[in-house]
Design a protein around this motif. Structure first.
Motif, PDB file in Angstrom:
ATOM      1  N   UNK A 159       3.269  52.088  31.503  1.00  0.00           N
ATOM      2  CA  UNK A 159       4.496  52.597  32.121  1.00  0.00           C
ATOM      3  C   UNK A 159       5.089  53.716  31.271  1.00  0.00           C
ATOM      4  N   UNK A 160       5.191  53.484  29.963  1.00  0.00           N
ATOM      5  CA  UNK A 160       5.780  54.465  29.058  1.00  0.00           C
ATOM      6  C   UNK A 160       4.953  55.747  29.001  1.00  0.00           C
ATOM      7  N   UNK A 161       3.648  55.612  28.813  1.00  0.00           N
ATOM      8  CA  UNK A 161       2.778  56.783  28.682  1.00  0.00           C
ATOM      9  C   UNK A 161       2.745  57.587  29.975  1.00  0.00           C
ATOM     10  N   UNK A 162       2.684  56.897  31.109  1.00  0.00           N
ATOM     11  CA  UNK A 162       2.640  57.598  32.398  1.00  0.00           C
ATOM     12  C   UNK A 162       3.890  58.445  32.604  1.00  0.00           C
ATOM     13  N   UNK A 164       5.972  59.588  30.115  1.00  0.00           N
ATOM     14  CA  UNK A 164       6.022  60.664  29.124  1.00  0.00           C
ATOM     15  C   UNK A 164       5.081  61.804  29.480  1.00  0.00           C
ATOM     16  N   UNK A 165       3.919  61.481  30.017  1.00  0.00           N
ATOM     17  CA  UNK A 165       2.958  62.511  30.373  1.00  0.00           C
ATOM     18  C   UNK A 165       3.279  63.180  31.714  1.00  0.00           C
ATOM     19  N   UNK A 166       4.295  62.674  32.406  1.00  0.00           N
ATOM     20  CA  UNK A 166       4.631  63.245  33.696  1.00  0.00           C
ATOM     21  C   UNK A 166       3.635  62.903  34.781  1.00  0.00           C
ATOM     22  N   UNK A 167       2.902  61.811  34.594  1.00  0.00           N
ATOM     23  CA  UNK A 167       1.954  61.369  35.616  1.00  0.00           C
ATOM     24  C   UNK A 167       2.639  60.533  36.678  1.00  0.00           C
ATOM     25  N   UNK A 168       3.791  59.980  36.346  1.00  0.00           N
ATOM     26  CA  UNK A 168       4.544  59.136  37.266  1.00  0.00           C
ATOM     27  C   UNK A 168       6.017  59.212  36.909  1.00  0.00           C
ATOM     28  N   UNK A 169       6.859  58.926  37.897  1.00  0.00           N
ATOM     29  CA  UNK A 169       8.297  58.905  37.637  1.00  0.00           C
ATOM     30  C   UNK A 169       8.990  57.751  38.350  1.00  0.00           C
ATOM     31  N   UNK A 170       8.202  56.839  38.907  1.00  0.00           N
ATOM     32  CA  UNK A 170       8.762  55.715  39.659  1.00  0.00           C
ATOM     33  C   UNK A 170       9.436  54.711  38.723  1.00  0.00           C
ATOM     34  N   UNK A 171      10.403  53.961  39.231  1.00  0.00           N
ATOM     35  CA  UNK A 171      11.155  53.032  38.387  1.00  0.00           C
ATOM     36  C   UNK A 171      10.522  51.658  38.226  1.00  0.00           C
ATOM     37  N   UNK A 172       9.476  51.354  38.982  1.00  0.00           N
ATOM     38  CA  UNK A 172       8.864  50.027  38.892  1.00  0.00           C
ATOM     39  C   UNK A 172       7.377  50.149  38.591  1.00  0.00           C
ATOM     40  N   UNK A 173       6.819  49.086  38.009  1.00  0.00           N
ATOM     41  CA  UNK A 173       5.404  49.090  37.641  1.00  0.00           C
ATOM     42  C   UNK A 173       4.503  49.252  38.860  1.00  0.00           C
ATOM     43  N   UNK A 174       4.817  48.565  39.943  1.00  0.00           N
ATOM     44  CA  UNK A 174       3.983  48.656  41.142  1.00  0.00           C
ATOM     45  C   UNK A 174       3.943  50.068  41.694  1.00  0.00           C
ATOM     46  N   UNK A 190     -11.752  54.445  36.864  1.00  0.00           N
ATOM     47  CA  UNK A 190     -12.184  53.118  36.426  1.00  0.00           C
ATOM     48  C   UNK A 190     -11.731  52.788  35.000  1.00  0.00           C
ATOM     49  N   UNK A 191     -11.572  53.809  34.158  1.00  0.00           N
ATOM     50  CA  UNK A 191     -11.220  53.577  32.762  1.00  0.00           C
ATOM     51  C   UNK A 191      -9.785  54.009  32.439  1.00  0.00           C
ATOM     52  N   UNK A 192      -9.068  54.517  33.434  1.00  0.00           N
ATOM     53  CA  UNK A 192      -7.722  55.045  33.189  1.00  0.00           C
ATOM     54  C   UNK A 192      -6.788  53.997  32.600  1.00  0.00           C
ATOM     55  N   UNK A 193      -6.869  52.778  33.097  1.00  0.00           N
ATOM     56  CA  UNK A 193      -6.017  51.704  32.592  1.00  0.00           C
ATOM     57  C   UNK A 193      -6.186  51.547  31.084  1.00  0.00           C
ATOM     58  N   UNK A 194      -7.427  51.463  30.632  1.00  0.00           N
ATOM     59  CA  UNK A 194      -7.695  51.254  29.212  1.00  0.00           C
ATOM     60  C   UNK A 194      -7.254  52.454  28.381  1.00  0.00           C
ATOM     61  N   UNK A 195      -7.524  53.657  28.850  1.00  0.00           N
ATOM     62  CA  UNK A 195      -7.120  54.832  28.083  1.00  0.00           C
ATOM     63  C   UNK A 195      -5.603  54.876  27.895  1.00  0.00           C
ATOM     64  N   UNK A 196      -4.877  54.618  28.980  1.00  0.00           N
ATOM     65  CA  UNK A 196      -3.419  54.696  28.899  1.00  0.00           C
ATOM     66  C   UNK A 196      -2.836  53.585  28.024  1.00  0.00           C
ATOM     67  N   UNK A 197      -3.353  52.375  28.163  1.00  0.00           N
ATOM     68  CA  UNK A 197      -2.806  51.266  27.385  1.00  0.00           C
ATOM     69  C   UNK A 197      -3.128  51.419  25.900  1.00  0.00           C
ATOM     70  N   UNK A 198      -4.337  51.843  25.570  1.00  0.00           N
ATOM     71  CA  UNK A 198      -4.710  52.007  24.166  1.00  0.00           C
ATOM     72  C   UNK A 198      -3.990  53.205  23.546  1.00  0.00           C
ATOM     73  N   UNK A 199      -3.814  54.251  24.333  1.00  0.00           N
ATOM     74  CA  UNK A 199      -3.067  55.408  23.839  1.00  0.00           C
ATOM     75  C   UNK A 199      -1.610  55.010  23.557  1.00  0.00           C
TER      76      UNK A 199
END
Length: 229
Positions: A159-162, A164-174, A190-199
């Motif tokens: 949520x935080x990385x998305x 900050x990177x301007x990939x999302x601006x929605x207020x909820x996780x869903x 397929x790997x986006x989840x892992x990249x974002x969470x580890x970053x």
């Protein structure tokens, strides 16, 4: 023939999404430094993965791994977990937050897997999310990790990385998950989840992000907030 009146212009313009070239560059660089990202939770099979992910809610992967290393040595199947029982399960996971609720859910889920699915974890979203303690995020992690569905589970890091990177601006996780699915290039989905969470876990941390060592700092709209550039 009467014509319907044209709708009046509201003066509002639909907000443009992130620049596709920038998004492509972000994930290309993350792929370069993390070519094979995986969950840091330790598991043996789909069942132990479901348990580990469910236990990880509001807890660190490190704390979960310490607990499950001992737990899975004695109960690594739904039937073995049922045989262990809720009260005997609690000491194994007492170091994890919300352990009483989680113990109750783990046993209830094991019972449902045994009674309704013949002891085999159902690997589809509908049946996974029907298991006690398994919500949308847990199901997304499981399906993504096992290569069944290119899901993007949105935890606090993603949520935080998305944002900050301007990939999302929605207020909820869903809603952030929906936005990410709309902008992440298919080749990286397929790997986006892992990249974002580890970053988010190791570089783009909450209080003092490590912009000076970040491989995508020049592509990040939020960088100026932290380094004054």
């Amino acid at each position: 023939m009467a014509h319907s009146p044209k709708p009046k212009a509201t003066g509002r313009r639909r907000k443009a999404g992130p620049d596709p070239a920038r998004v492509e560059a972000i994930f290309a660089r993350l792929a370069g430094v993390m070519p094979e990202p995986k969950t840091e939770l330790r598991f043996q099979d789909p069942y132990t993965l479901v348990v580990a992910v469910a236990l990880s809610a509001q807890a660190t992967d490190v704390s979960v791994n310490k607990a499950t290393d001992r737990l899975f040595a004695v109960a690594a199947t739904p039937q073995a977990m049922l045989d262990l029982g809720e009260e005997a399960l609690i000491p194994y996971i007492a170091s994890i937050g919300l352990y009483r609720t989680k113990a109750r859910n783990v046993i209830a889920a094991a019972r449902m897997i045994v009674n309704l699915h013949g002891g085999v974890v159902p690997l589809n979203r509908k049946d996974l999310q029907a298991l006690p303690g398994v919500g949308r995020k847990t199901a997304s992690v499981v399906l993504n990790e096992l290569g069944i569905e290119p899901a993007i589970a949105v935890d606090t890091h993603v949520f935080r990385v998305a944002h900050r990177l301007g990939l999302a601006d929605a207020p909820t996780a869903d809603k952030v998950e929906d936005q990410l699915h709309a902008v992440v290039p298919p080749a990286y989905l397929a790997k986006a989840h892992h990249w974002l969470i580890l970053h988010g876990r190791y570089t783009c941390v909450a209080r003092r992000p490590k912009c000076e060592t970040c491989v995508i700092a020049d592509l990040c709209p939020a960088r100026a907030l932290f380094v004054g550039v």
